[in-house]
Design a protein around this motif. Structure first.
Motif, PDB file in Angstrom:
ATOM      1  N   ILE A  26      12.923  27.154  72.774  1.00 17.31           N
ATOM      2  CA  ILE A  26      13.238  28.360  72.004  1.00 17.31           C
ATOM      3  C   ILE A  26      14.488  29.029  72.556  1.00 17.31           C
ATOM      4  O   ILE A  26      15.375  29.433  71.801  1.00 17.31           O
ATOM      5  CB  ILE A  26      12.051  29.359  72.037  1.00 17.31           C
ATOM      6  CG1 ILE A  26      10.829  28.747  71.328  1.00 17.31           C
ATOM      7  CG2 ILE A  26      12.427  30.680  71.367  1.00 17.31           C
ATOM      8  CD1 ILE A  26       9.586  29.613  71.372  1.00 17.31           C
ATOM      9  N   ARG A  27      14.570  29.097  73.865  1.00 18.00           N
ATOM     10  CA  ARG A  27      15.669  29.811  74.524  1.00 18.00           C
ATOM     11  C   ARG A  27      17.041  29.258  74.159  1.00 18.00           C
ATOM     12  O   ARG A  27      18.012  30.006  74.057  1.00 18.00           O
ATOM     13  CB  ARG A  27      15.473  29.753  76.042  1.00 18.00           C
ATOM     14  CG  ARG A  27      16.396  30.645  76.843  1.00 18.00           C
ATOM     15  CD  ARG A  27      16.223  30.392  78.321  1.00 18.00           C
ATOM     16  NE  ARG A  27      14.846  30.574  78.740  1.00 18.00           N
ATOM     17  CZ  ARG A  27      14.337  30.050  79.842  1.00 18.00           C
ATOM     18  NH1 ARG A  27      15.081  29.253  80.602  1.00 18.00           N
ATOM     19  NH2 ARG A  27      13.079  30.280  80.175  1.00 18.00           N
ATOM     20  N   ASN A  28      17.134  27.952  73.947  1.00 22.52           N
ATOM     21  CA  ASN A  28      18.429  27.328  73.665  1.00 22.52           C
ATOM     22  C   ASN A  28      18.803  27.311  72.179  1.00 22.52           C
ATOM     23  O   ASN A  28      19.852  26.792  71.803  1.00 22.52           O
ATOM     24  CB  ASN A  28      18.449  25.895  74.207  1.00 22.52           C
ATOM     25  CG  ASN A  28      18.412  25.853  75.725  1.00 22.52           C
ATOM     26  OD1 ASN A  28      18.772  26.821  76.386  1.00 22.52           O
ATOM     27  ND2 ASN A  28      17.980  24.738  76.275  1.00 22.52           N
ATOM     28  N   LEU A  29      17.944  27.869  71.345  1.00 22.73           N
ATOM     29  CA  LEU A  29      18.231  27.911  69.911  1.00 22.73           C
ATOM     30  C   LEU A  29      19.180  29.064  69.573  1.00 22.73           C
ATOM     31  O   LEU A  29      19.272  30.038  70.327  1.00 22.73           O
ATOM     32  CB  LEU A  29      16.929  28.092  69.124  1.00 22.73           C
ATOM     33  CG  LEU A  29      15.935  26.933  69.141  1.00 22.73           C
ATOM     34  CD1 LEU A  29      14.631  27.362  68.466  1.00 22.73           C
ATOM     35  CD2 LEU A  29      16.508  25.701  68.462  1.00 22.73           C
ATOM     36  N   PRO A  30      19.877  28.992  68.432  1.00 22.88           N
ATOM     37  CA  PRO A  30      20.708  30.123  67.987  1.00 22.88           C
ATOM     38  C   PRO A  30      19.836  31.358  67.772  1.00 22.88           C
ATOM     39  O   PRO A  30      18.634  31.252  67.514  1.00 22.88           O
ATOM     40  CB  PRO A  30      21.289  29.627  66.654  1.00 22.88           C
ATOM     41  CG  PRO A  30      21.168  28.145  66.702  1.00 22.88           C
ATOM     42  CD  PRO A  30      19.958  27.839  67.519  1.00 22.88           C
ATOM     43  N   LYS A  31      20.440  32.527  67.866  1.00 22.67           N
ATOM     44  CA  LYS A  31      19.716  33.792  67.774  1.00 22.67           C
ATOM     45  C   LYS A  31      18.882  33.888  66.488  1.00 22.67           C
ATOM     46  O   LYS A  31      17.725  34.334  66.517  1.00 22.67           O
ATOM     47  CB  LYS A  31      20.720  34.953  67.818  1.00 22.67           C
ATOM     48  CG  LYS A  31      20.100  36.351  67.719  1.00 22.67           C
ATOM     49  CD  LYS A  31      19.222  36.654  68.921  1.00 22.67           C
ATOM     50  CE  LYS A  31      18.836  38.119  68.975  1.00 22.67           C
ATOM     51  NZ  LYS A  31      18.130  38.608  67.811  1.00 22.67           N
ATOM     52  N   GLU A  32      19.450  33.458  65.367  1.00 16.59           N
ATOM     53  CA  GLU A  32      18.737  33.544  64.095  1.00 16.59           C
ATOM     54  C   GLU A  32      17.454  32.704  64.130  1.00 16.59           C
ATOM     55  O   GLU A  32      16.403  33.118  63.642  1.00 16.59           O
ATOM     56  CB  GLU A  32      19.610  33.068  62.928  1.00 16.59           C
ATOM     57  CG  GLU A  32      21.022  33.633  62.899  1.00 16.59           C
ATOM     58  CD  GLU A  32      21.977  32.913  63.842  1.00 16.59           C
ATOM     59  OE1 GLU A  32      22.273  31.722  63.610  1.00 16.59           O
ATOM     60  OE2 GLU A  32      22.406  33.562  64.830  1.00 16.59           O
TER      61      GLU A  32
END
Length: 341
Positions: free
Chosen positions: A190-196
């Motif tokens: 989750i942490r490495n995903l884009p903010k959206e």
């Protein structure tokens, strides 16, 4: 500096000669020719230099290497499970004054090649090192000591998807159990995903007790037990708690459910208890009541006590080796089945 013969003696347990002869022999001329051949046939890939080095040209500087405390079992494990695709080229430092190459990274692979009776081994030549032997030795020591500083080793959870693809049963079972539960096995997912995308997954939780869940999935009735564990956590609203999916919670539930043969009555009793407290409060109460017990014992004792109050049955576990309780319980269930039959 340990030369090829001395390394072979180390592996086989043979005693090396106490003192090498200082007389110049034809061997050094042969080594010079081999050394020059290696250097003249190396291949350049980008800024890297690669070559194939005969094993007799390799040596280990035991002033900074770990030869005397190396794990021989690991070397023979590498031999017995050898896979060329898993072996990177070793890293070496050229020593033109002795026509040899010092191994700075890859001693296990070099020793494996010796045991496998290989003629040589693929190597990457370290470049930019000093021509002064003592300064070069210090640089080699630095390369050896810091070789894993920037390495990001795979965690058990980061190997999960690959092991599912491989079809390893416990990973497949765990993957099936968490599907549709808005759970991920690693926080970095989750942490490495884009903010959206992170916002879209705001209600997802991390299976922090991944190793305990995996161990449960590997049991004979692993899928049923793990499914009930995850159901208990969700129905108790513990999925929103920091420790809801922790190793302690999953391991405790696993032990209790195995003890009670995955009984729905026990599952409902656990939910009835859990729904009124938080995981940290449960752990605090267990510690306060049984401070001299191990963490696993105290949590299971407390949970058994609460279950007994809700079912009106005597607690099956009051401490000690839980395997004895499970063994006795299995014998009783088997005896009852035999009597019914």
């Amino acid at each position: 500096m340990k030369a090829f013969t001395e390394i072979k003696n180390f592996l086989t347990g043979n005693k090396a000669k106490e003192e090498e002869s200082k007389i110049l022999t034809p061997e050094i001329f042969k080594r010079k020719q081999m050394y020059e051949t290696v250097m003249n046939t190396r291949h350049f890939v980008g800024v890297k230099e690669f070559c194939f080095i005969p094993l007799e040209l390799l040596e280990i500087d035991d002033s900074y290497q770990r030869l005397n405390c190396i794990n021989k079992e690991k070397i023979y494990s590498l031999v017995n499970h050898f896979d060329q695709n898993k072996c990177d080229p070793i890293q070496v430092s050229p020593h033109p004054e002795t026509y040899t190459f010092a191994v700075t990274n890859g001693v296990h692979r070099m020793m494996c090649a010796q045991i496998r009776k290989e003629s040589g081994i693929e190597a990457c030549i370290m470049t930019g090192l000093s021509s002064d032997p003592e300064q070069r030795r210090i640089q080699e020591a630095a390369l050896f000591a810091t070789q894993t500083d920037q390495v990001d080793n795979l965690s058990a959870s980061q190997k999960h998807n690959a092991n599912v693809v491989r079809g390893i049963k416990k990973y497949v079972v765990l993957d099936e159990c968490i599907k549709g539960r808005k759970l991920v096995v690693d926080c970095k997912l989750i942490r490495n995903l884009p903010k959206e995308k992170q916002d879209e997954m705001a209600d997802y939780r991390v299976l922090t007790g991944y190793t305990a869940a995996l161990a449960t999935a590997g049991l004979v009735d692993g899928k049923a037990i793990l499914t009930n564990i995850l159901d208990i956590i969700e129905k108790s609203a513990w999925r929103n708690s920091a420790c809801g999916y922790s190793v302690d919670v999953i391991r405790t539930l696993q032990s209790i459910l195995i003890m009670h043969n995955n009984d729905n009555k026990i599952i409902n009793a656990i939910i009835d208890y859990f729904v009124h407290i938080e995981p940290k409060e449960f752990m605090a109460q267990a510690y306060a009541a049984y401070p001299s017990r191990t963490q696993k014992e105290r949590l299971c004792i407390l949970l058994e006590k609460e279950i007994a109050e809700r079912t009106g049955e005597k607690p099956m576990y009051t401490g000690g080796d839980m395997r004895l309780v499970n063994s006795s319980n299995n014998f009783t269930r088997g005896k009852n089945k035999k009597e019914v039959a």
